[in-house]
Design an enzyme around this catalytic site. Structure first.
Site, PDB file in Angstrom:
ATOM      1  CE  LYS A   1       1.561   2.289   4.076  1.00  0.00           C
ATOM      2  NZ  LYS A   1       2.260   0.970   3.600  1.00  0.00           N
TER       3      LYS A   1
ATOM      4  CB  THR B   1      -0.877  -0.061   1.318  1.00  0.00           C
ATOM      5  OG1 THR B   1      -1.696  -1.248   1.439  1.00  0.00           O
ATOM      6  CG2 THR B   1      -1.940   1.107   1.218  1.00  0.00           C
TER       7      THR B   1
ATOM      8  CE  LYS C   1      -5.160  -1.249   1.548  1.00  0.00           C
ATOM      9  NZ  LYS C   1      -5.328  -2.179   2.326  1.00  0.00           N
TER      10      LYS C   1
HETATM   11  P1  NAD Z   1       6.155  -5.890   7.356  1.00  0.00           P
HETATM   12  O1  NAD Z   1       6.757  -4.547   7.693  1.00  0.00           O
HETATM   13  O2  NAD Z   1       5.908  -6.931   8.076  1.00  0.00           O
HETATM   14  O3  NAD Z   1       6.916  -6.353   5.780  1.00  0.00           O
HETATM   15  C1  NAD Z   1       7.954  -5.451   5.349  1.00  0.00           C
HETATM   16  C2  NAD Z   1       8.955  -6.159   4.702  1.00  0.00           C
HETATM   17  O4  NAD Z   1       9.879  -5.502   3.816  1.00  0.00           O
HETATM   18  C3  NAD Z   1      10.042  -6.249   5.917  1.00  0.00           C
HETATM   19  O5  NAD Z   1      10.203  -7.768   5.893  1.00  0.00           O
HETATM   20  C4  NAD Z   1      11.131  -5.387   5.472  1.00  0.00           C
HETATM   21  O6  NAD Z   1      12.439  -6.010   6.232  1.00  0.00           O
HETATM   22  C5  NAD Z   1      11.128  -5.474   4.180  1.00  0.00           C
HETATM   23  N1  NAD Z   1      11.956  -4.558   3.587  1.00  0.00           N
HETATM   24  C6  NAD Z   1      12.080  -3.162   4.053  1.00  0.00           C
HETATM   25  N2  NAD Z   1      12.640  -2.384   2.809  1.00  0.00           N
HETATM   26  C7  NAD Z   1      13.364  -3.228   2.018  1.00  0.00           C
HETATM   27  C8  NAD Z   1      14.131  -3.186   1.030  1.00  0.00           C
HETATM   28  N3  NAD Z   1      14.718  -1.907   0.803  1.00  0.00           N
HETATM   29  N4  NAD Z   1      14.350  -4.341   0.384  1.00  0.00           N
HETATM   30  C9  NAD Z   1      13.852  -5.581   0.752  1.00  0.00           C
HETATM   31  N5  NAD Z   1      13.090  -5.583   1.677  1.00  0.00           N
HETATM   32  C10 NAD Z   1      12.681  -4.643   2.447  1.00  0.00           C
HETATM   33  O7  NAD Z   1       4.754  -5.158   6.594  1.00  0.00           O
HETATM   34  P2  NAD Z   1       3.533  -5.954   6.184  1.00  0.00           P
HETATM   35  O8  NAD Z   1       2.455  -5.980   7.073  1.00  0.00           O
HETATM   36  O9  NAD Z   1       4.092  -7.383   5.433  1.00  0.00           O
HETATM   37  O10 NAD Z   1       2.787  -5.168   4.902  1.00  0.00           O
HETATM   38  C11 NAD Z   1       3.477  -4.772   3.804  1.00  0.00           C
HETATM   39  C12 NAD Z   1       2.559  -4.044   2.824  1.00  0.00           C
HETATM   40  O11 NAD Z   1       1.072  -4.532   2.724  1.00  0.00           O
HETATM   41  C13 NAD Z   1       2.379  -2.602   3.457  1.00  0.00           C
HETATM   42  O12 NAD Z   1       2.616  -1.539   2.337  1.00  0.00           O
HETATM   43  C14 NAD Z   1       1.111  -2.590   4.262  1.00  0.00           C
HETATM   44  O13 NAD Z   1       0.529  -1.155   4.152  1.00  0.00           O
HETATM   45  C15 NAD Z   1       0.430  -3.464   3.430  1.00  0.00           C
HETATM   46  N6  NAD Z   1      -0.820  -4.037   3.947  1.00  0.00           N
HETATM   47  C16 NAD Z   1      -0.497  -4.673   5.266  1.00  0.00           C
HETATM   48  C17 NAD Z   1      -1.663  -5.518   5.739  1.00  0.00           C
HETATM   49  C18 NAD Z   1      -1.702  -5.860   6.977  1.00  0.00           C
HETATM   50  O14 NAD Z   1      -2.602  -6.427   7.672  1.00  0.00           O
HETATM   51  N7  NAD Z   1      -0.451  -6.257   7.496  1.00  0.00           N
HETATM   52  C19 NAD Z   1      -2.828  -5.395   4.971  1.00  0.00           C
HETATM   53  C20 NAD Z   1      -3.106  -4.803   3.687  1.00  0.00           C
HETATM   54  C21 NAD Z   1      -1.809  -4.200   3.330  1.00  0.00           C
END
Ligand code: NAD
Length: 292
Positions: A237, A87, A162
């Site tokens: 966010k 997102t 979204k």
């Molecule tokens: P998270 O923080 O658990 O995962 C993000 C991952 O990206 C981490 O493991 C981090 O180490 C990695 N990362 C960061 N910078 C990086 C880079 N430069 N290169 C490689 N890896 C890198 O977050 P999440 O909960 O998995 O969410 C991911 C996305 O999905 C977000 O944009 C969030 O808004 C969206 N989202 C999350 C949910 C939820 O319920 N968690 C629901 C819908 C959407």
């Protein structure tokens, strides 16, 4: 297909695992030291993207997405697809799509709803923006990771869908919680309130499917001490992204702005961090009228 998967966090790891379990050859990369069943880990984002038919990103925000895109786009073969499921802000989604297309790649912005449970169960909903060809290439993968994929329009349309949805959700959850707190003070039983509203014109997903009052309506995070679920931090966010988009498109969104301000206060000044976004109800319960 050969798939590169970048960002194996709470959402990315189970999504990638589902693709591998379905028989795809998945190479992953994450900044953190993670391992995911069935997936070979690469030493860099570019390495994970090399030779892939599709590269999927699942990253925290638009700034990181832009940086990762700059690393992977030059490593990808012409005709391959870059599919971002994070997102992020609409401007970043469009900028990445432009760069990808200029390099001869297909590009899709495809944020999801359904949360961690949906990612693990393969029941996410994808909201996709990009060309017809790009959507068609990604669709078989959406079908593995999710139960529904809607092609919303050109680049950025997925992110737009979204944040509009979540702006409605944030504002609706707040007003549902404040209505329960008002009902309490008026001596109206919560179950009676649910029985009436859930079948009347005040009904909504927040009331009917995710009722913020414990013990009332279907099972929800309210019944689990407001453990997320969908964390208030993530709602904040998304509300910020909605207001950033409204600012750049000159759209008047007063309810969205107020929802953002309330979640900011809840998460950053009160006890909302790490709690479900429906924990607005105990917040309102303890408060009197805001005289400020
Ligand atoms: P998270 O923080 O658990 O995962 C993000 C991952 O990206 C981490 O493991 C981090 O180490 C990695 N990362 C960061 N910078 C990086 C880079 N430069 N290169 C490689 N890896 C890198 O977050 P999440 O909960 O998995 O969410 C991911 C996305 O999905 C977000 O944009 C969030 O808004 C969206 N989202 C999350 C949910 C939820 O319920 N968690 C629901 C819908 C959407």
């Amino acid at each position: 297909m050969k798939i590169g998967f970048i960002g194996l966090g709470n959402m990315g790891a189970p999504m990638a695992a589902n693709l591998a379990a379905a028989g795809h050859e998945v190479t992953g990369f994450d900044m953190a030291d993670v391992s995911v069943e069935g997936i070979r880990m690469a030493g860099s984002a570019a390495e994970a993207a090399t030779g892939a038919d599709v590269v999927i990103t699942m990253l925290p925000n638009g700034q990181i997405l832009r940086k990762v895109a700059d690393e992977v786009i030059p490593a990808m073969s012409k005709g391959a697809a870059l599919v971002d499921c994070s997102t992020v802000d609409v401007d970043s989604a469009r900028a990445v799509a432009e760069k990808a297309e200029a390099a001869g790649l297909l590009s899709v912005d495809a944020p999801v709803s359904g949360g961690i449970g949906g990612a693990a169960g393969g029941t996410l909903t994808f909201m996709a923006g990009g060309s017809e060809d790009a959507f068609d290439k990604a669709k078989p993968l959406f079908d593995i990771m999710g139960q529904k994929a809607v092609h919303c329009g050109e680049a950025g349309a997925g992110q737009a869908a979204k944040i509009c949805n979540n702006m409605i959700l944030g504002a609706t959850m707040i007003v549902t919680c404040e209505a329960f707190a008002l009902a309490d003070k008026l001596g109206l039983d919560r179950q009676k309130m649910f029985d009436v509203v859930s079948t009347s014109s005040g009904y909504s997903w927040s009331m009917n499917a995710y009722c913020p009052a414990p013990g009332v309506g279907p099972q929800s995070p309210a019944d689990n001490d407001y453990k997320p679920g969908f964390a208030a931090d993530l709602m904040l966010k998304d509300l910020r992204l909605s207001q950033q988009a409204a600012e750049s498109a000159d759209a008047d969104t007063p309810m969205g702005a107020l929802a953002q301000a309330l979640y900011a206060r809840f998460v950053e000044e009160e006890d909302g961090a790490g709690r479900d976004f429906s924990a607005m109800l105990p917040r309102f319960e303890t408060r009197g009228r805001d005289k400020g």
